[in-house]
Structures are given as structure tokens and as C-alpha cells.
Enzyme design. Sequence first.
Site, PDB file in Angstrom:
ATOM      1  CB  SER A  94      -0.974  -0.044   1.184  1.00 20.89           C
ATOM      2  OG  SER A  94      -1.992   0.912   1.048  1.00 20.89           O
ATOM      3  CG  ASP A 216      -7.830  -3.308  -2.785  1.00 21.93           C
ATOM      4  OD1 ASP A 216      -8.501  -2.673  -1.954  1.00 21.93           O
ATOM      5  OD2 ASP A 216      -6.584  -3.256  -2.831  1.00 21.93           O
ATOM      6  CG  HIS A 244      -5.621  -2.393   0.513  1.00 22.07           C
ATOM      7  ND1 HIS A 244      -5.378  -2.029  -0.801  1.00 22.07           N
ATOM      8  CD2 HIS A 244      -4.768  -1.639   1.276  1.00 22.07           C
ATOM      9  CE1 HIS A 244      -4.424  -1.105  -0.832  1.00 22.07           C
ATOM     10  NE2 HIS A 244      -4.038  -0.852   0.412  1.00 22.07           N
TER      11      HIS A 244
END
Length: 270
Positions: A94, A216, A244
Site C-alpha cells: 500500500s 479491492d 487490500h
Amino acid sequence: MSVLKRNNVQVLGSGPATMAFSHGFGCDQSMWRFVAPTFEGRYRTVLFDLVGSGGSDLASYDYTKYGALSGYADDVLEVLDETATGPVIFVGHSVSATIGMLAALRAPERFAANVMVGPSPSFINDGEYHGGFTRADVEELLETLENNFLGWSSTMAPAIMGAPEQPHLRDELVNSFCRTDPDIAKHFARVTFLADHRAELSRVSTPTLIVQSDDDFLAPVCVGEYMHRTIPGSRLAIVRNIGHCPHLSAPSASVDAIEGFLHEVIGDDA
């Protein structure tokens, strides 16, 4: 304070090359427990916590330095200086995928490859670019976080994790969010969700793999496809996963994607 203590650095595994793993917002290095051990037999593996997260030194959190992701990129380079002698394979989840990219742009000689798990260069829609959220959506999200951090964590963490058949992972992420210092979390969230690093993508020269979940809500498939089109020579691996965090909820598929990339890019046949 030493870098190793500041970032709670753990060095495991053995091998001629180094793999470094960096976690996402609200998480810590334990989130790599299903992926990193796979590589310990042939790599020196480095795990660490971003300052303000996990077991890092919270007193080292500087609101000015970490007011932009470049502050974390500086830390990454310092961690690598202390733990690796040659080019590193960097695996970031991320926001750490972006942090790793920024570090590699600053010192490309330090990176053999970048693996970006669930990355997003910008969460906000802009013209033809679809990041997943309007500016108003993000502002509302941040306002809710500011006003009710624990409530926001209890609502957002399960949505971010997904993994409907693995409720223990959703509970783990809620607890991880709730353990984070609220003031730091609020600041880091604003930096994370308002960042826009699309302009840097075309400058990337490090071999790059984008690992994207096929479902996601935080970083939809179109974001991974955009990054793949924009980062020269990048690879895109879409794994079957709701949520995610495919390194937690779909670790085998994530490892397979990384293994295939390493075999192709650096000839890792182990």
C-alpha cells in the site's frame, strides 16, 4: 538513536541478496509473517516498522519530516544502509509501495527490484484517472477519523481487509489500527490519502512488480492497470482476493507472483 532501534528492524534469513519488507498504514512488520519466511532460506530478510507504527520509537515521529512520504523514503534508505551491502529487493504494501518507489528514485543503485502490493499513487479521482474516491469522499473519511478514531478503525479496518471467509484477519487489522497512537494515525492518514505521486511513475527505472487483488475497494484493479501502463517495463499480477491485503488473505498467490517475477527479472531459480 540508532536506525535499527528507531525502526524496530529485524534481520532474519541468510543469503547473498537482501529482501526488505515494509508494511502499510495502521499495520506493522508482523503483517508479512505469511510471506517473508518463504524467502528466508535464500535471502537476508529485513523487516521494520515505519516510524509511528508497531514497535518503532514513537518519540522519533516528526510531524514536519513525515508530513510527506519522502520522509519515510529517507528512513528506508537509512535502514538499507545499515542492513544491506548490495541492491535490495524491496517489498512494500500500500503506502509503503509508494515509499519504496520514492526511495528507489532517489537512489536507484540501492534497488534490484520493487514489489508493490496493493499500491496506489493517488486515491482521488482526477479527470480520466480513477483512483477509487472523490476528493469529498477522502475528506469525509479523514474528518470521520479525526472525530472518532476508534469508531473509524472498527469500521474501516474490516472493509480494508476484506477476507470475508477469514474474520480473524479483520479482527487483527482492527486491533492493529486501534493500537496506533491516534494523533500519529490521523496525521499519517492525511499524508497517505491525500498524496499524489502519479508524476513520478514514468521516471521509475527499477524492475517493478505490481501485485493487485481482483476485488479491492481501496485500490481497484484500474489503479494497478494504470500503474502498469505508466511504469516502464513493469509487470502486473492480479491475484484472486477480496480486500487490500493479499499478503495476509491470499499469501500463496502473492508468493507465487513474487517468485515468478524474481525468476524472470533476476534469475532466481531457488
